[in-house]
Scaffold this motif. Structure first.
Motif, mmCIF file in Angstrom:
data_model
loop_
_atom_site.group_PDB
_atom_site.id
_atom_site.type_symbol
_atom_site.label_atom_id
_atom_site.label_comp_id
_atom_site.label_asym_id
_atom_site.label_seq_id
_atom_site.Cartn_x
_atom_site.Cartn_y
_atom_site.Cartn_z
ATOM 1 N N ASP A 45 -6.579 -2.042 5.810
ATOM 2 C CA ASP A 45 -7.649 -1.946 6.805
ATOM 3 C C ASP A 45 -8.776 -2.940 6.583
ATOM 4 O O ASP A 45 -9.276 -3.543 7.524
ATOM 5 N N HIS A 46 -9.195 -3.115 5.348
ATOM 6 C CA HIS A 46 -10.303 -4.026 5.063
ATOM 7 C C HIS A 46 -10.275 -4.377 3.584
ATOM 8 O O HIS A 46 -9.673 -3.664 2.772
ATOM 9 N N PRO A 47 -10.947 -5.465 3.205
ATOM 10 C CA PRO A 47 -11.002 -5.823 1.788
ATOM 11 C C PRO A 47 -11.896 -4.843 1.040
ATOM 12 O O PRO A 47 -12.675 -4.111 1.648
ATOM 13 N N MET A 51 -9.582 -12.978 -2.653
ATOM 14 C CA MET A 51 -8.137 -13.128 -2.553
ATOM 15 C C MET A 51 -7.527 -12.168 -1.534
ATOM 16 O O MET A 51 -6.332 -11.915 -1.543
ATOM 17 N N TRP A 52 -8.356 -11.667 -0.604
ATOM 18 C CA TRP A 52 -7.875 -10.675 0.355
ATOM 19 C C TRP A 52 -6.819 -11.253 1.293
ATOM 20 O O TRP A 52 -6.942 -12.375 1.799
ATOM 21 N N LEU A 53 -5.775 -10.455 1.542
ATOM 22 C CA LEU A 53 -4.752 -10.758 2.535
ATOM 23 C C LEU A 53 -4.594 -9.531 3.419
ATOM 24 O O LEU A 53 -4.267 -8.442 2.928
ATOM 25 N N SER A 54 -4.831 -9.691 4.699
ATOM 26 C CA SER A 54 -4.681 -8.580 5.629
ATOM 27 C C SER A 54 -3.210 -8.346 5.942
ATOM 28 O O SER A 54 -2.376 -9.240 5.782
ATOM 29 N N TYR A 55 -2.882 -7.158 6.400
ATOM 30 C CA TYR A 55 -1.510 -6.870 6.808
ATOM 31 C C TYR A 55 -1.075 -7.811 7.928
ATOM 32 O O TYR A 55 0.062 -8.297 7.943
ATOM 33 N N ARG A 56 -1.963 -8.059 8.883
ATOM 34 C CA ARG A 56 -1.618 -8.927 10.010
ATOM 35 C C ARG A 56 -1.293 -10.341 9.542
ATOM 36 O O ARG A 56 -0.278 -10.931 9.950
ATOM 37 N N ASN A 84 -10.682 -12.595 7.911
ATOM 38 C CA ASN A 84 -11.619 -13.153 6.953
ATOM 39 C C ASN A 84 -12.389 -11.994 6.337
ATOM 40 O O ASN A 84 -12.963 -11.179 7.057
ATOM 41 N N SER A 85 -12.388 -11.904 5.015
ATOM 42 C CA SER A 85 -13.058 -10.785 4.370
ATOM 43 C C SER A 85 -14.550 -10.763 4.681
ATOM 44 O O SER A 85 -15.179 -9.693 4.621
ATOM 45 N N ALA A 86 -15.133 -11.904 5.046
ATOM 46 C CA ALA A 86 -16.562 -11.956 5.362
ATOM 47 C C ALA A 86 -16.893 -11.146 6.610
ATOM 48 O O ALA A 86 -18.052 -10.737 6.796
ATOM 49 N N HIS A 87 -15.923 -10.918 7.458
ATOM 50 C CA HIS A 87 -16.181 -10.136 8.678
ATOM 51 C C HIS A 87 -16.557 -8.701 8.372
ATOM 52 O O HIS A 87 -17.073 -7.986 9.245
ATOM 53 N N PHE A 88 -16.304 -8.269 7.140
ATOM 54 C CA PHE A 88 -16.601 -6.884 6.778
ATOM 55 C C PHE A 88 -17.882 -6.754 5.966
ATOM 56 O O PHE A 88 -18.221 -5.655 5.549
#
Length: 248
Positions: free
Chosen positions: A179-181, A191-196, A242-246
Motif C-alpha cells: 500500500d505505501h512505503p 528502496m521502495w517498490l510498489s506492487y504496481r 514514488n515514496s515521496a508521495h506519501f
C-alpha cells in the motif's frame, strides 16, 4: 510472449504482486512448493525447486521464466540458502537451457549489495541530497548469507547466458510493500517498490529484448541510492510510484 510463462515461488509476496498486476496478460504456469489455498485461474504445479525431474517437467514448453522461488529470509542459514537458492537456481537454469527457454528473469535482492551501506555513508545515502548511486555495474557486496545466495544466482545467470545463450535479467528487488512505503523508515523509502511497479517491471522482463542485465527494482522515488536508468533504457521500465508521495 505467446508461449506460457513459468512463475516460480508464485504464492510469495513478489509473485502476488506480479499476478495482481498482469495475471490476465499471459498464459501462466505457476509453481510453488505449497498447494494453493484457494481457487486458481492458471495451471499450478506443486514442486520443490530442487526436484530436478519436477522442474524439467515444469519448464517444458514455456517461453520465459520468472524465478522467485527460494528461502526469502535475510537471516536464513547457509544450508538453506545453498539448497533452496543456489542449487535451486542452478537446477532451473539447467532445465531452462535444455528446454530452449528464451528468457529468464531472476529475482535478486538488495541484500546482494547491502554492504555498500557503510556507517560512513548512512544516513545520508538514503536522503535526496546524496548523489551516491549503485547502477548494477558494481560487484556484489552481500550483507548476509541470503545476499551471497542472490549474488551467486546472478553469477549463475551470467554463466548460462554466456555458454548457452539464454537471455537473463537479474532484478535486485528493493523494499516491496503493497500500500505505501514505511513512512518513518528512510532506508525503506529509498528502496521502495510498489506492487504496481513490481508487476510492470517483470512484465518488461518478459517483453523486452536484452542479453544479460542486472537492474534495480525500485519505484521512481525521490530518495534513492539505486539507479533505475538501466531498467528504463534496456527494459522500457516506466515506474508510476514514488515514496515521496506519501510524505506528510
Amino acid at each position: 510472449m505467446d508461449d506460457p510463462v513459468l512463475l516460480t515461488g508464485a504464492a510469495g509476496r513478489v509473485g502476488t504482486a506480479i499476478l495482481g498486476g498482469i495475471a490476465d496478460k499471459y498464459e501462466w504456469r505457476l509453481l510453488d512448493r505449497e498447494p494453493p489455498t484457494g481457487e486458481v485461474d492458471h495451471e499450478y504445479v506443486v514442486a520443490d525447486i530442487t526436484d530436478e525431474e519436477a522442474i524439467r517437467e515444469a519448464v517444458d514448453g514455456v517461453g520465459a521464466i520468472i524465478h522467485l522461488a527460494g528461502d526469502p529470509r535475510p537471516e536464513a542459514p547457509w544450508d538453506s540458502v545453498l539448497q533452496n537458492n543456489i542449487d535451486g537456481t542452478q537446477t532451473i537454469l539447467e532445465a531452462a537451457v535444455d528446454a530452449g527457454v528464451e528468457k529468464f528473469a531472476f529475482a535478486s535482492s538488495n541484500h546482494a549489495v547491502g554492504a555498500f551501506e557503510t556507517d560512513e555513508r548512512k544516513p545520508d545515502i538514503y536522503r535526496t541530497h546524496d548523489e551516491f548511486r549503485l547502477d548494477g555495474t558494481e560487484l556484489p557486496r552481500p550483507s548476509n548469507l541470503y545476499g551471497v545466495s542472490k549474488a551467486s544466482g546472478e553469477v549463475l545467470g551470467r554463466y548460462y547466458h554466456d555458454h548457452y545463450d539464454i537471455d537473463v535479467v537479474c532484478v535486485r528487488i528493493g523494499n516491496l510493500t503493497k500500500d505505501h512505503p514505511p513512512i518513518d523508515y528512510e532506508r525503506g523509502q529509498a528502496m521502495w517498490l510498489s506492487y504496481r511497479d513490481c508487476a510492470h517491471l517483470f512484465d518488461r522482463c518478459v517483453e523486452a529484448d536484452y542479453d544479460y542485465e542486472i537492474v534495480y527494482g525500485i519505484s521512481d522515488n525521490d530518495r534513492k541510492y539505486y539507479s533505475i536508468e538501466r531498467a528504463k533504457e534496456v527494459l522500457g521500465y516506466e515506474p508510476q510510484d514514488n515514496s515521496a508521495h506519501f510524505d506528510d
